[in-house]
Design an enzyme around this catalytic site. Structure first.
Site, short mmCIF file in Angstrom:
data_model
loop_
_atom_site.label_atom_id
_atom_site.label_comp_id
_atom_site.label_asym_id
_atom_site.label_seq_id
_atom_site.Cartn_x
_atom_site.Cartn_y
_atom_site.Cartn_z
N LYS A 119 3.79 -3.02 0.26
CA LYS A 119 3.41 -2.81 1.66
C LYS A 119 2.08 -3.49 1.94
O LYS A 119 1.16 -3.45 1.13
CB LYS A 119 3.32 -1.31 1.94
CG LYS A 119 2.97 -0.96 3.39
CD LYS A 119 2.90 0.55 3.59
CE LYS A 119 2.58 0.90 5.04
NZ LYS A 119 2.51 2.36 5.26
N SER A 194 6.02 3.58 8.61
CA SER A 194 5.35 2.31 8.79
C SER A 194 5.60 1.32 7.65
O SER A 194 5.21 0.15 7.73
CB SER A 194 3.84 2.53 8.94
OG SER A 194 3.28 3.12 7.77
N SER A 218 5.95 7.71 6.34
CA SER A 218 5.99 6.25 6.41
C SER A 218 6.77 5.57 5.31
O SER A 218 7.06 4.38 5.41
CB SER A 218 4.56 5.69 6.42
OG SER A 218 3.91 6.02 7.61
#
Length: 534
Positions: A119, A194, A218
């Site tokens: 990420k 996210s 997320s």
């Protein structure tokens, strides 16, 4: 677990010269500046006293000079970075890659041959990082996050950075400044957020594993919507060092995989203390793969009643699919009952107050780092936030602008009392789940009330799009408040879209969650339809 090595040089004496040129020699504040600051703070200090204060500051500033001149401890980067480049358009049909690279770890190890996507709020030295926002664009970390070092030590290859939402704020996948991330099952749908890009890339077969971060769901939300396995470990089990923080009490590293075996091996690689993260407490990682016995006979599973039928949110097919998966577990030998935790219905509100005020204090006031915690401060990331927030605050997404305005208004007007009250309410909330977990071994519930939602029309106003950004979090956010381990597993396909089921366990009992997930996987509870190559 091996601690991350730091190299520290001797501090100079107070009469040393040569401050760090990037930091500069600390300046004695001017009398005019002190007068303005005193007026702003309401201190009512006379000019005579201000002059005295200014002279008395010369002594303490010598300590600032010493710290400015001292070389910082460094983290050893052991693995070469190769092929660091932006993805070509034809390589990025889901818009899920932010940057590509090849960083090969140990020649041997339990993760040998596994491709890992990271990420884009996790530091990988030499690979650009923008955390979904042009506010940070141009920042290139000079350190690896602890989890990055650990997967490389375990033999994996880092193959790139996956797009994430704007400063990691959002449960959908349309707020990143690089554009929306598309769901591999249906490109018109959100991949969830996210950790949007990594989940989509794992689901599409571009990588077997992903490292993410989870402050309100997320990792679990995009895993549910993309049809992969997403784990938020117990608070503190996996070190957060080198990851962009959002709110210290809600920060959790997260893991994504296509199979439970891979997920267990990834957890084995990254779990354990590194002595540099204040979120961690003494913990003893396990050999999690040993839990994958294929057996759930006698295991007690509690279907959490309050997690279903959310007004104006829950889709009937999602609730039905999760209950049917629970029934399958009963047929496989688990003892499945219904359990009630009334506090679950208010958990989202507690999470939101902590998030609004805590994130404003840490990310905006604290420039992404904050103070009052012991551990390793990623100075390059602090500098990037400070520079971006000072020079480019107009580039904040509308979500962030709303967050900052509301957070600052509440903090200034009510002095943090709502944050304190919410943190106090988190204590009985945790106790309520703990109490439920004395009568069952695992709680079972929908990860999100709905399947992947349609991406907003590009012409839609932000006011129209905004409600779609956080509507999916009422079940996930609760466990960022309490810190319980939570694992999203795919349990059905409905209208071609995955349905996620979440398993929640007692603290540091990830093995139990993985055991249940492995049985579900082997029993074919989720009809695996991969949208990309394996």
């Amino acid at each position: 677990m091996k601690k991350r090595p730091l190299s520290l040089q001797q501090l100079p004496h107070s009469n040393s010269s040569g401050a760090n040129p990037a930091l500069g020699t600390p300046e004695l504040p001017s009398l005019e500046f002190l007068r303005s600051l005193s007026d702003e703070l309401g201190l009512s200090v006379s000019d005579t006293d201000l002059e005295a204060y200014r002279e008395l500051m010369r002594g303490p500033l010598q300590s600032f000079e010493v710290v400015a001149a001292a070389a910082q401890p460094t983290v050893t980067i052991r693995y070469p970075r190769e092929q660091v480049r932006a993805p070509k358009p034809e390589e990025n049909p889901l818009n899920a890659w932010y940057w590509k690279c090849s960083i090969k770890g140990n020649a041997d190890g339990p993760l040998r041959g596994k491709r890992v996507v990271v990420k884009d709020n996790i530091c990988v030295a030499g690979v650009p990082m923008m955390n979904g926002s042009r506010v940070l664009e141009g920042y290139v970390p000079d350190v690896d996050a602890t989890v990055v070092t650990r997967v490389l030590d375990a033999g994996a290859e880092i193959v790139g950075k996956g797009v994430c939402e704007h400063l990691s704020f959002g449960g959908s996948s349309f707020t990143s400044d690089s554009g929306p991330v598309r769901n591999p099952h249906d490109p018109s749908r959100s991949a969830g957020g996210s950790t949007s890009g990594p989940a989509a890339l794992v689901a599409a077969g571009e990588a077997e594993l992903a490292l993410g971060a989870d402050q309100g769901g997320s990792v679990r939300i995009p895993s549910a919507w993309c049809g992969v396995y997403g784990l938020k470990p117990t608070y503190g089990l996996v070190p957060y060092t080198g990851i962009s923080s959002v709110e210290l009490t809600q920060d959790h590293p997260g893991l994504i995989a296509r199979t439970t075996v891979d997920l267990a091996m990834l957890l084995e690689a990254v779990a354990g203390e590194d002595n540099q993260d204040p979120r961690q407490s003494p913990c003893q990682p396990e050999v999690y793969s040993r839990a994958l016995t294929g057996e759930v006979k006698g295991l007690r599973v509690g279907v959490l009643e309050e997690a279903f039928a959310w007004p104006n949110a829950s889709e009937r097919d999602v609730d039905t699919a999760v209950r049917q998966a629970a029934s399958r577990l009963a047929h496989l030998g688990a003892e499945v009952t219904t359990i009630s935790v009334p506090h679950h219905r208010s958990a989202h509100h507690i999470w939101r107050v902590i998030a609004v005020e805590g994130r404003t204090a840490l990310m905006y006031r604290g420039r992404g780092t904050g103070t009052n915690w012991k551990g390793y401060y990623t100075l390059g990331l602090l500098d990037a936030y400070a520079r971006g927030f000072r020079e480019k605050p107009h580039l904040f997404s509308e979500t962030i602008k709303l967050q900052v305005l509301l957070g600052e208004a509440m903090l200034r007007r009510y002095d943090g009392r709502y944050y304190a009250r919410a943190q106090n309410l988190a204590l009985p909330l945790r106790e309520a789940y703990d109490e439920a977990l004395t009568s069952v071994d695992v709680l079972l519930l929908p990860t999100t009330p709905m399947k992947a939602t349609t991406l907003p029309d590009p012409k839609a106003s932000w006011v129209e799009s905004f409600p779609r950004n956080l509507e999916m979090t009422p079940n996930t956010a609760a466990f960022n408040v309490t810190g319980h381990p939570a694992l999203s597993i795919p349990c059905a396909l409905s209208d071609g879209l995955p349905v996620g089921m979440m398993l929640v366990g007692r603290f540091f009992e990830e093995s139990t969650l993985l055991r249940v997930a492995h049985v579900c996987e082997n029993a074919g509870i989720y009809p695996v339809v991969r949208p990309g190559p394996s």
